[in-house]
Design an enzyme around this catalytic site. Structure first.
Site, PDB file in Angstrom:
ATOM      1  CG  ASP A  39      -2.144   0.880   1.044  1.00 42.50           C
ATOM      2  OD1 ASP A  39      -3.239   0.322   0.843  1.00 42.50           O
ATOM      3  OD2 ASP A  39      -2.022   2.128   1.063  1.00 42.50           O
ATOM      4  CG  ASP A  58       3.237   5.162  -6.466  1.00 41.64           C
ATOM      5  OD1 ASP A  58       2.475   4.449  -7.127  1.00 41.64           O
ATOM      6  OD2 ASP A  58       3.301   6.405  -6.576  1.00 41.64           O
ATOM      7  CB  ILE A  59       1.324   0.028  -8.041  1.00 40.39           C
ATOM      8  CG1 ILE A  59       0.228   1.097  -8.188  1.00 40.39           C
ATOM      9  CG2 ILE A  59       0.995  -0.938  -6.920  1.00 40.39           C
ATOM     10  CD1 ILE A  59      -1.120   0.534  -8.619  1.00 40.39           C
ATOM     11  CE1 TYR A 158     -12.594   3.288  -9.117  1.00 42.46           C
ATOM     12  CE2 TYR A 158     -14.968   3.523  -9.400  1.00 42.46           C
ATOM     13  CZ  TYR A 158     -13.886   2.847  -8.871  1.00 42.46           C
ATOM     14  OH  TYR A 158     -14.100   1.735  -8.099  1.00 42.46           O
ATOM     15  CE  LYS A 162     -11.550   0.069 -10.271  1.00 45.43           C
ATOM     16  NZ  LYS A 162     -10.599  -0.897  -9.688  1.00 45.43           N
TER      17      LYS A 162
END
Ligand code: AKB
Length: 343
Positions: A39, A58-59, A158, A162
């Site tokens: 996270d 951070d991804i 968003y 998605k």
């Protein structure tokens, strides 16, 4: 080197979020795989202690991804990290980076992992009713339950993110490098659920547009006044968090040959905002809950369906919620939220 290294592991991104909490609790009880909780914020102690490893990062950070690649043998990814619908409208480009580029990074990591250990990596992806875009509130009231392939015209960043990630997952699992001469070993087994609004007794969401329901209930339990940003008559599907976790685990376990699609609707109940207020007032009679709709957030909720058709999930992987409206509020939400704030 600690003992989680090269043990089959389950990676959970967005681990400190609402769903991460419930999922880690449940996976830890099953104890099959080492859990890696990732996270941007440090994990709460209660869930951190259930993980074999926790990573704050951070991804979007290449070094973090390299570290994951080199240190762990990942067999399942629950990619829960996302910027939700309201927050994403304030910073659409940042939302694109986190929601889309972040997902791409995780898909690439999963492909690479599967090459190393030779088995498909199961990639569990929460999508949302935000992928739907109904023309307006009037049309919405006329429509019945919406099927997965209908009204796929999201109006929020968003929702667009998605929707695109649903396609990316399908691409990575079924068509990745389709012109390459070599055969892909392992690959990705992408499984996605379009979640309705979620209500948890343990945590409060942040940055979503379905947040009015959990916010109203948590405020009422604390005796705080609440001003609801949508109209009283607005209706979208909701679900209690334990059922959302149940759904993720059920779909994860479903035999591949039973799955007829990569993306599934699920739902549980769909009260109007006024009905949620009535339930909250019955449990916490002295609180002041009013409606003062914000036209713009209202328009987002008007673009989401009042109900969804989840018959494919029911047929393919035996989905059914444990908690209907009454059980969700009377047996789970109200007693647990009440206890939480009376401590
Ligand atoms: C949001 O409101 O953005 C989320 C969702 C419906 O996906 N809770």
């Amino acid at each position: 080197m600690s003992d989680h290294i090269r043990r089959p592991a389950t990676l959970i991104t967005g681990a400190n979020g609402e769903m991460g909490h419930g999922l880690i609790e449940q996976l830890a009880k099953e104890g099959e795989h080492a859990i890696i909780g990732l996270d941007v914020h440090p994990l709460d102690d209660v869930i951190a202690e259930k993980c074999a490893a926790t990573i704050t990062g951070d991804i979007l950070e290449p070094r973090l991804l390299e570290r994951l690649q080199s240190e762990y043998e990942i067999h399942t990814v629950y990619h829960l990290a996302a910027l939700l619908s309201t927050r994403a409208e304030f910073t659409p480009e940042a939302a694109h980076r986190v929601n889309v580029e972040g997902t791409m990074n995780l898909l690439k990591l999963a492909i690479e992992q599967s090459r190393w250990h030779g088995a498909p990596v199961r990639f569990m992806f929460p999508s949302s009713i935000a992928v739907y875009g109904l023309p307006d509130g009037k049309e919405k009231r006329k429509l019945g339950r919406i099927r997965e392939e209908e009204y796929n015209f999201p109006t929020t960043m968003y929702g667009c993110n998605k929707m695109y990630c649903e396609h990316l997952g399908r691409y990575y699992s079924q068509h990745y490098r389709q012109l390459a001469a070599d055969t892909l070993i392992g690959g990705i087994d992408f499984r996605c659920i379009r979640f309705p609004g979620l209500i948890s007794a343990v945590t409060l969401p942040s940055g979503g547009t379905s947040d009015y329901a959990p916010e109203m209930l948590h405020a009422a339990a604390q005796g705080k006044p609440y001003s609801c940003f949508v109209r009283e008559d607005v209706r979208i599907p909701f679900m209690a968090m334990p059922d959302a976790i149940k759904a993720l685990l059920l779909l994860h376990e479903a035999p591949r040959e039973k799955l007829t699609r990569s993306v599934y609707n699920i739902t549980s109940f769909n009260p109007s905002a006024g009905e949620i207020r009535a339930i909250a007032l019955k449990a916490f009679p002295s609180v002041d809950i009013r409606f003062s709709p914000d036209d713009k957030r209202q328009a987002i909720v008007d673009s989401w369906p009042a109900d969804v058709d989840d018959s494919s999930a029911r047929r393919d992987w035996s989905w059914s919620p444990d908690l209907d409206l009454d059980a969700a509020f009377q047996e789970y939400l109200i007693p647990e939220i009440h206890q939480r704030y009376s401590r």
